[in-house]
Every structure is written in C-alpha cells, then in structure tokens.
Design a protein around this motif. Sequence first.
Motif, short mmCIF file in Angstrom:
data_model
loop_
_atom_site.label_atom_id
_atom_site.label_comp_id
_atom_site.label_asym_id
_atom_site.label_seq_id
_atom_site.Cartn_x
_atom_site.Cartn_y
_atom_site.Cartn_z
N LYS A 41 30.37 55.44 15.09
CA LYS A 41 29.98 56.90 15.12
C LYS A 41 28.38 57.33 15.09
O LYS A 41 28.10 58.60 15.21
CB LYS A 41 30.98 58.05 14.20
CG LYS A 41 31.05 58.79 14.63
CD LYS A 41 31.92 59.72 14.09
CE LYS A 41 32.45 60.82 14.98
NZ LYS A 41 33.67 61.61 15.20
N ILE A 100 28.39 51.89 24.13
CA ILE A 100 29.48 51.72 22.99
C ILE A 100 31.20 51.20 23.71
O ILE A 100 32.52 51.00 23.10
CB ILE A 100 29.75 52.90 22.37
CG1 ILE A 100 30.03 54.19 22.89
CG2 ILE A 100 28.07 53.23 21.41
CD1 ILE A 100 30.90 54.85 22.64
N TYR A 105 40.21 52.72 19.28
CA TYR A 105 39.84 53.34 19.57
C TYR A 105 41.69 54.64 19.07
O TYR A 105 41.73 54.40 18.56
CB TYR A 105 39.36 54.43 20.51
CG TYR A 105 39.59 56.51 20.43
CD1 TYR A 105 38.50 56.99 19.30
CD2 TYR A 105 40.30 57.08 20.78
CE1 TYR A 105 39.23 58.25 18.79
CE2 TYR A 105 40.61 58.41 20.69
CZ TYR A 105 39.52 58.91 19.85
OH TYR A 105 39.62 60.57 19.66
N THR A 106 42.71 53.39 19.51
CA THR A 106 43.92 53.60 19.46
C THR A 106 44.70 53.18 18.68
O THR A 106 45.98 52.92 18.38
CB THR A 106 44.40 53.62 21.13
OG1 THR A 106 44.19 52.73 21.41
CG2 THR A 106 44.24 54.77 21.36
N PHE A 151 36.02 50.34 23.59
CA PHE A 151 36.09 51.11 22.87
C PHE A 151 37.63 52.26 22.97
O PHE A 151 38.21 52.16 21.47
CB PHE A 151 35.47 52.00 22.77
CG PHE A 151 34.98 53.13 22.55
CD1 PHE A 151 34.17 53.29 20.81
CD2 PHE A 151 35.92 54.22 22.04
CE1 PHE A 151 34.26 54.08 20.09
CE2 PHE A 151 36.22 55.40 21.19
CZ PHE A 151 35.11 55.20 20.14
N ALA A 192 25.92 55.25 17.86
CA ALA A 192 26.40 55.46 19.27
C ALA A 192 25.36 56.01 20.41
O ALA A 192 24.81 55.56 21.40
CB ALA A 192 27.74 56.87 19.60
N ARG A 193 24.64 56.84 19.25
CA ARG A 193 23.49 57.42 20.63
C ARG A 193 21.99 56.38 20.90
O ARG A 193 21.51 56.08 21.79
CB ARG A 193 22.22 58.13 19.30
CG ARG A 193 23.36 59.65 19.49
CD ARG A 193 23.16 60.61 19.88
NE ARG A 193 24.92 61.12 20.41
CZ ARG A 193 25.07 61.55 21.91
NH1 ARG A 193 24.79 61.52 22.60
NH2 ARG A 193 26.61 61.86 21.45
N LEU A 249 34.89 52.16 13.65
CA LEU A 249 34.60 53.07 13.90
C LEU A 249 33.69 54.33 13.74
O LEU A 249 32.63 55.26 14.60
CB LEU A 249 36.63 53.87 14.40
CG LEU A 249 36.74 53.12 14.99
CD1 LEU A 249 38.57 53.86 15.17
CD2 LEU A 249 36.27 54.10 16.39
N ALA A 250 33.28 53.79 12.13
CA ALA A 250 32.21 54.93 11.71
C ALA A 250 31.60 54.39 12.19
O ALA A 250 30.54 55.46 12.18
CB ALA A 250 32.62 54.60 10.16
N LEU A 301 22.77 53.22 21.27
CA LEU A 301 22.91 51.95 22.22
C LEU A 301 23.30 51.81 23.48
O LEU A 301 23.16 53.36 23.71
CB LEU A 301 23.91 51.52 21.47
CG LEU A 301 24.55 51.25 20.00
CD1 LEU A 301 25.91 50.94 19.51
CD2 LEU A 301 23.51 49.73 19.79
#
Lengths: 447, 447
Positions: free
Chosen positions: A158, A167, A189-190, A185, A161-162, A154-155, A164
């Motif tokens: 983050k 995501i 995320y969960t 994702f 992300a821009r 996740l890190a 790719l």
Amino acid sequence: MTDRIDLEHVLRTHLSPDEARRVSELLDNTPIPEIIRLVERTSTSKAGVLFRLLSQERALTVFEALDARHQADLIGALHNEDVLRYFDEMDPDDRVSLLDEVPAEVADELLRTLEKSERDITGVVLGYPRGSVGRRMSPEILLLYQDMTVGDALALLKRRARDLETIYTLPIVDRDRKLTGICSFRDLYTADPHQHLEDIMAEAVSARANDAAESTARWLLTLDHLAMPVTDEGGHLVGLLTFDDAHEIVEEADTEDAARGGGHEPLQQPYLSTPLIKVVRSRIVWLLVLALSAILTVHVLDTFEETLATAVVLALFIPLLTGTAGNTGNQAATTVTRALALGDVEKSDVMRVLWREMRVGFFLGALLGSLGFTLASFVYSTEVGMVIGLTLLAVCTMAASIGGIMPIVAKAIGADPAVFSNPFISTFSDATGLVIYFMIAKAVLGI
Amino acid sequence: MTDRIDLEHVLRTHLSPDEARRVSELLDNTPIPEIIRLVERTSTSKAGVLFRLLSQERALTVFEALDARHQADLIGALHNEDVLRYFDEMDPDDRVSLLDEVPAEVADELLRTLEKSERDITGVVLGYPRGSVGRRMSPEILLLYQDMTVGDALALLKRRARDLETIYTLPIVDRDRKLTGICSFRDLYTADPHQHLEDIMAEAVSARANDAAESTARWLLTLDHLAMPVTDEGGHLVGLLTFDDAHEIVEEADTEDAARGGGHEPLQQPYLSTPLIKVVRSRIVWLLVLALSAILTVHVLDTFEETLATAVVLALFIPLLTGTAGNTGNQAATTVTRALALGDVEKSDVMRVLWREMRVGFFLGALLGSLGFTLASFVYSTEVGMVIGLTLLAVCTMAASIGGIMPIVAKAIGADPAVFSNPFISTFSDATGLVIYFMIAKAVLGI
C-alpha cells in the motif's frame, strides 16, 4: 478522428503566433491517443512543433508511447531541456531502449544528467546484452520475503504501490534474495493476513536475465501471465518482465519477420513518419542481393541458349515455372519460419520437417503437374505437356523441401530464419528449377 | 526439455498397462508448460492417449491452453465426459471460440449440457458477430456503481475476487449500467476508503461490442492497459476485453498475415500436430490460383514469340526481370500491409502512399537500372544494356506503386490486405513487366 484530420491540416513547421495559439487549443481538446497517432503520421520537424505546443505532462505521455527509434529521431527536433525531462521520467528499461538508438556521445550525455540512483538502476539493465530478457526487464522491484506475513506484505505494498511498475505479480524471495515463489496480488489480497507468504505462494515460472527476450516474451504471453520474475544465473531476483514489455518485444519481432518475409528490413517506426530515404535504405540491399543472385538464372539460361534457340516455345513457360517454384518454396518457408517464431518447431526437428515438406511438395507438384500436362498438351503438344508436367512435379518437391529446411538451417547457424530463407529460396529455386526444366526438356524432346 | 523428449519417445497410441503406468508417472513429474508443448507437437490420436493419462485438473489446464481449432480437432479423440467437463469449466469467450470450430450438431449438443446461467452468459457472447470485440470479451463482470464508497467496493471485490477473470481493471457504471469511468485496483487500493468511486475514477477508454476485434486488441496493447471495458451501442457495460485475449487476437491475425504474405492459408494449429492433408489444403488453392494467373505470362510471351525468336538473348533476362519486379512489389506490399495492420496507415491515405511508393520505386529502379545497364552492356551489348536498364527502372516504379496501393484497395473493398496483394502483385508485375520489357526491346533494338 475529425480532430486529427484538422490537426494534420493546421500543423506546419512555421506557425504564426496566432496559428500556434489555435493549434495549441486544438491539442488541448484532443485525446492523447489521437495525438500519438498524429505524431506517428507526421514528419520529425512537424512533430517537434507539436511537442512544443503540448502541455508538459501530456508531451511526456505522448513521448513515452513512441517506439525507441522514433524517439531517437525526434530528439534533434525537441528542446534540450524537454529531452532531459522525458529521459529522467522514463522507466529504466525504456530509457535503455532509447539509449540503444542514439549515438554514443548523446547516450553518455543523457546518462550523465541522471541522478545517481536512477543511473545505477539504468546501469543494471544496460549491463545485459541486446536481445536478452535483462535488457527489457523492469529492475525496480519490491522485495517480499517468504517469512513475511500477508498483512505486512499488504501494508508494504500500500505504501509503495505508486513507485512500482506493477503490483499485481509479486515474486517472493528468501533472505538471500533468491526467488522461491510467486503470488498474485489477488491471492495475497484474499488470503488470511496472519499467514506467511511461503504458505500461500505458488511455484514461479521465471526467466534468466540472459535468456533470449523474444522466446521468453512469447512464453509469458502464452501463459497469460501479467509478468514473469527474472533472475540472475544464481537464481537471485533481479527484475520483472511485464506483459506490456513482452507484447512490445513480440510485436517488434513480428514486424521484423513480416518485413524480412517480404524481402526488406523493418522500418522500426511508423511508415508515414519515416523519411523516404530510410524506406529506400530498408529495401535496396535486399533488392540488390536478390537481383545479383538472379544473375545466376541468366547464367543458367545462357548455358542452355542453344536449346532455347531450337525450341523457343520453352521460353514461354519460364516465368510460370520459376514463379511456381518460388511460391511453393515461400509457402513452406513462411510456415516453418512462423512455427519457429512461435516455438512450435525447434532446430532438432529438421528431419521431421524435411520429411513432411517433401511429401507436401510432391503432392502439390503432382496436382499442378497433372494440370500443367493437360493444359500444355492441349494447347501445344504432348511432348511440351510432358516437359511442363514433370518439371512442375520436380520443382514443387524440391522447392518445398528447401523452403521447409532453410529457416531451420538459418536458425542453427545463428541467423534470423526470416532473413535467410526468402532470398535463398527465390534464387535457388529459380536457378535449380531452370536446370531441371532444361534437362527434362532435352531428354523428352531429344534435343 | 529432457522430459519432453522422453515423453515423445514413449508416447504411443497403443500402450500396455505397464507402459501406460510409466508414461502416467512421467507426466506427473513434467511441468504443465512442457506437456502443452508436447500436445502441440504430436498427432491427435497420441494426444488423446496423453489426456487419458493426465490427472483431471492438469488435463483441464492443458486443454484450455490450446488453440480453439486444435481443441476442436482433439474432441473426437477424447472421452465424451472429459469433453463436457472441459467445456463446462471454460471461460465463456473461450467456449464460444471452440463452438465456432466444431460442427453445428456438436455445438448444439455441447450447449445443451450447460447449466442455464452458463448457457445464458455464453449466449451473450455468441450473439455478437465473428471478428467483433463482443465475440472475444469476458461477459462476467462485477458491477461497481459510481456512488459506492471505496471501502464497500474493496469489500465486494474481496468476496468476489475468485469468480472474476480480472480484478485489476475495474469499470465503473451509473445506476443505468452506463459506463462512466474506470479505476485500476491499485488506485482503489491506495485511495481513502470513504471516498466515492466517482471521485477517484478516471475517464475510460472503451470499445463497442460490435467494433472490430483486431484493431481494438492492438489499441489495448498499445495503451499497455490490462483490460478495456466493452459497451453496447447505448454505452451500457457488457463485458471486458482482457490483455491476454487481446494478445491472442493479435497473434492469430499476425499468423494469418504471415501465412497470406507467404501465399497460403494459416494452419490455425501448431505445424507439427497438423495432419499433412491439412497442410496441403492450406496451400493448394493459392498455388493453383497463382499458377493459373501465371498462364497470363505464357500468353504475353506467346504474343512476343517472334521477337523472342529474333533475339533469343532477351529470354535470358526474363527470370531476373520478373523476379525483381515481384520483389519490389512485395517489399512495398508487406510494408503497407503491416502498416495497415498496426493502424499506421488508413484507407484515406491511398494517395499519400502511392506518391511515396512511386518515388521509392523510381529511386530503386534508377539504382538497379544503372547497375543492370553497366553489367549487361559489358557482357552483351550497349543495346541490350539499355533495354535491361530501362526495363528495370520502369518495372520497379510500376511494381512499388502497385504493391503499395493494392493492400489499401483490398481493405477498401472489404478483403484482407494480405490476401489480395501477394498473388495480384506477382501476376500483375510479371505480366506487365514482360510487356514493358518487350516494348522497350522492340523500340531499342528496332525489331
């Protein structure tokens, strides 16, 4: 809507500075989708003017939204530095689509202007054959290793992300870059941040880079996936096919099928912005081939000229009979062509399809034949009625069978099912239908 | 692939307990996509057996992947409790699609079994007319208010992620539930947690629930968006149209256009699993209408019977001329029908299209006419050559013009462009073409 109509009126190839200012202002107040539509409805030279009056950023967005063929057409009407900037900013897969449409020397020149890293990644896509998944995939992927933790992944996401393309669909690999699973994702995320990716990943439905783009794209869209990982023959992750590229591939294929089903080549760019000569070119070859094959019907009729001279009444039914044969054949052909495109029917189903279409054709022929018999008996004579009824029965059965298997045969020999079926069915059913007609007529009328 | 073929062989409507066990085991080892394909290739009764042998969870996944019409067909072959379970688990929009395909009393019974909250949310979708965006949207949305912070929104999403159809496109509303913006999950995820949503949201491209589903779906896919917020007339958020539903809408529309372009109705379920009688039914009405209209051609020829008897040679060219007219007309019609479907051409473009097609038709006619003149002069006589050449020129111009504007006229009067164009063009161009032919023949040959 009003803006577009205004713009269509005021946009001209030669604008005075005052007019240019007015158009530029109008453009600034027009939403991007309207500007895209305008470009799709206007000539290349006018579109060139429009691009010069748009702000740099908006011009890029509009350019990227166009079909590759349309982009290629526009290149000549744009400033060279603008073209280079657009090309530099495009995604590698879109870049390759554009390269496919421009002359080789232009392609080389464009490629030379790219930075090495961009050129390399474009080269990956260019290395796969046209019509393959590899040619349409996004090669820019983030490598997530199965032994990473959810928190680390996740890190990393983050931070990256821009850059790719997506995501939301995350292929997972082992340390050899082999695809081992997939994770949305949402699931990442969960999940518990301490888990490893291999604990949460699901089995990946993936494609090979050399697979056919169309069937893979349809498959991805059927499965409602956002993207599908693409691997090389060794199972190593090389890219990602996203749903929007998949949709583009399917839409191109459907446009091509629609065009060929209607007996012409696709235009590959919006109708109103296509130069007239290109419209003519997309149709003339088909029309010529179809007309030249129709000479076969002249020949058949020539053979039966004596029969015709004896009973001119037979000539009256020619368009009706050949028309019905053509319609029945085309019904079967379009059904099977679409079923092949959607993957509902495969090459190995040829006998199953033939058996189905034969029965359908017989049934349709029996219905139309009874009707034809009744009407023609009533207006002309029972003999003419019998000829018409029997001919309808025979030609419907024949045309549906041929129409049903021709697309499959076309596919089996590596041709586009939509290309081969239509002209063949028209000509074949017209000519064969006429032979059947005159043979039945000679037998029944005793001439 | 091998699994499917195995399964196709072993799956029968009556299986002994031993065979059933074997099939069940095979099914457990077959990937879901293969099972879906198998259901799409087999009869309803065999599919019923298959569903009974699948595990509950897999059966649900397979059922959800089928077209609504196909699902409706299968209902009779499935256990009642299974049907109710599937129905309960479906998304509201898919549920409504299924309800549209079953008889009213079955629909009522299915609806009664739902819990109140599920019934209410299904009712929202059912309230919109068929063919509208509202009928196909997902009504289950999470309300994110513009005055929330990014951190709060992310926390809320983490809790609710599992229940939502998508979390990747996030519509933002004000406290009156009015749509004020949109935000991608990616933007939310990478934003400063203390910012408010109104600071990071972008302008939303949205649809109205009463808008036409097809054009909205194409628009969404053109923009490469994952989903589009749907509002009521007052601008209040009521749902979300997702890319996969959009793709389904577009694919249905394209299948319908392909079918009607080929002169029949779409089957609405995979070809091989469609009962033969339904295939016949999808074709017979069109075929009858086309054949009955073709009686017009018999009538035209009847009028010119004397001319025909004087010059039987004229009969030889009938299939060639009517065929070419039909081909030219269909080329124009399919081009314009596709352009209308893609939004490249609108109703107001009718004169622009007519002017384009007239010139294209004239050009094609001039090319074919010169060729026809040369060939016919050579084989028959200069007079015959002139008749053929002039007729080709005239009918191509006429057919392209008619073919080009008919789809637009059809759309203007509220009919499907693909329905109206094909039969009309065939009949009209055949009959008109013959009249032109004989008038030119009488003038040139002086009979």
